[in-house]
Design an enzyme around this catalytic site. Structure first.
Site, PDB file in Angstrom:
ATOM      1  CE  LYS A  87      -3.985   1.706   2.712  1.00  0.00           C
ATOM      2  NZ  LYS A  87      -4.831   1.370   3.888  1.00  0.00           N
ATOM      3  CB  SER A 162      -7.578   3.826   3.016  1.00  0.00           C
ATOM      4  OG  SER A 162      -6.862   3.110   4.019  1.00  0.00           O
ATOM      5  CB  SER A 186      -8.145   0.781   5.819  1.00  0.00           C
ATOM      6  OG  SER A 186      -8.677   2.063   6.064  1.00  0.00           O
TER       7      SER A 186
END
Length: 467
Positions: A87, A162, A186
């Protein structure tokens, strides 16, 4: 899932554990596997926009080194040669770490954050960085730097956030494992939206170095997303390292049937009936596996945290993280600029009140373990919504705010508890996720139950039927 079936699958469809088996059996090697993922990336990136950065030269060098270790019969671990994505808010040496924001557009870390370093030591091949919403504080994935990320199951819809880029990449066949962060759901909500497994480890299980910006102090952890539970097991073994007491290895069998509390709602907040129907059926399947699943009411402190404490903690966290960047607002998108302004306007007493609510939440949830071993909930109160929208406008006919879909997840971050997202089933062609939450240190139990769920109910395919 039979071995014969796996032999027929393209390499890009294999999870980390299955790819490891393919290396062992000589059906492929890390160099060929990486090429298959790069080819798949070329096909799907224009559709889903899941990668924020690709390090093809670095990945090829790592894959070549891994192939040589396999040739010598000396792989470093079950992840040696496995392509992974990381990420965008996790520092990786040699790649930008931008948090989806122009504020950090030129930020290039000089070293890997410790979970990434451990994965590299295990031989994992880092393919690239996945997209995030700005500062990872939104429930859909769209940022000023990378634009809109879409759900592979239906590109008109969001993969959530996210870790939206992480799950979109994995579900579309790019990378055999994704590494993300979870500060309020997330990992778990996006995993649920894309038919994947996702683990939010308990606080402290995966050690981290300090990194900027720390927008959700003491709440955000690093965890894996995978196509199978064993993928998560291998990732956690690598990332947790040898830290005493942090992780005691996989437990492939449950010692006894578990007592599971099932929260279908949080304080009467709306939940899509289609989500509930799938999760209710999953609860019944758990009963048929021998577990006791009892519907229960969430303590009111969960809703109080969602409605009052979370907005203060997220806004003040952003303001604190950017306190040395007086020009940040001018470089941010409207949503984050507004959140920053709210955080700057809040008082110390507002934060103290929110922190008191967290303490009350911890005490309330602690009482759950007197009568139950695990907690079951949906991962999200909603199905995926249009990709360009920040959140669903309504759920079950009732208007909701930006966190209305996220009522089931953030309490686990505030209390530091481990949680596992599992594919519960599908409805109207879309995956539905459920989560199991355990007491501190229950990662092994959660993964063991996840393995039981997967072996009994079969895998929920983590890739769409296109192209």
């Amino acid at each position: 899932m039979s071995t014969a079936t796996l032999h027929d699958w393209p390499v890009w469809q294999l999870g980390a554990h299955d790819l490891h088996q393919a290396y062992q059996e000589g059906r492929t090697n890390p160099v060929r596997a990486l090429q298959a993922h790069l080819d798949r990336l070329e096909t799907v990136q224009p559709i889903v926009n899941a990668l924020a950065w690709v390090d093809e030269p670095g990945a090829r060098a790592a894959a070549k080194a891994s192939a040589e270790r396999w040739r010598r019969g000396q792989p470093l671990s079950a992840l040696d040669g496995v392509p992974i994505t990381v990420k965008d808010n996790i520092p990786v040496a040699g790649m930008p770490c931008r948090w989806g924001s122009r504020v950090y557009a030129d930020h290039w870390p000089l070293r890997d954050e410790s979970p990434v370093a451990r994965l590299r030591e295990a031989g994992a091949v880092v393919l690239g960085k996945t997209t995030v919403p700005e500062f990872t504080l939104l429930g859909h994935t769209d940022s000023p730097l990378t634009g809109l990320t879409r759900n592979p199951w239906n590109p008109s819809l969001t993969p959530g956030g996210s870790s939206g880029g992480a799950v979109a990449a994995l579900a579309a066949g790019v990378g055999a494992l994704s590494i993300g962060t979870d500060g309020g759901g997330s990992i778990r909500r996006p995993a649920g939206f894309t038919g994947l497994y996702g683990l939010k480890p308990g606080r402290g299980t995966v050690p981290r170095r300090d990194g900027l910006p720390d927008t959700l102090p003491e709440m955000e952890v690093v965890g894996p997303m995978g196509r199978r539970v064993l993928d998560l097991v291998h990732a956690l073994e690598a990332m947790a390292g040898e830290r005493p007491g942090a992780w005691r290895g996989p437990r492939h069998a449950l010692a006894a049937p578990q007592r599971i509390a099932y929260w279908r709602h949080i304080a009467g907040r709306p939940v899509d009936p289609r989500v509930l129907a799938v999760c209710d059926a999953a609860a019944q399947q758990l009963r048929e596996l021998g577990h006791t699943v009892v519907e229960a009411d969430a303590p009111p402190e969960v809703d109080a945290f969602n409605q009052s404490a979370w907005p203060v903690i997220s806004a003040t966290g952003l303001a604190h993280a950017l306190s040395d960047r007086p020009d940040a607002a001018a470089q941010m998108g409207p949503a984050m600029a507004a959140l920053l302004a709210r955080g700057q306007a809040l008082r110390a007493t507002d934060l103290a009140t929110a922190q008191a609510q967290v303490r009350q939440l911890k005490a309330a949830v602690q009482g759950l373990w007197a009568t139950h071993d695990l907690l079951l909930t949906p991962t999200s109160a909603a199905l995926p919504w249009p990709a360009a929208d920040t959140h669903p406008a309504e759920i079950d006919g009732q208007p909701v705010d930006g966190r209305g879909h996220a009522v089931f997840t953030a309490f686990a971050n505030a209390t530091g508890l481990p949680a596992l997202a599992l594919p519960a089933g599908r409805t109207h062609g879309l995956p539905v996720g459920m989560q199991l939450v355990g007491r501190p240190g229950a990662e092994a139990l959660l993964l063991a139950l996840g393995l039981q769920w997967e072996s009994t109910c079969g895998p929920c395919p983590a890739w769409p039927l296109w192209p």
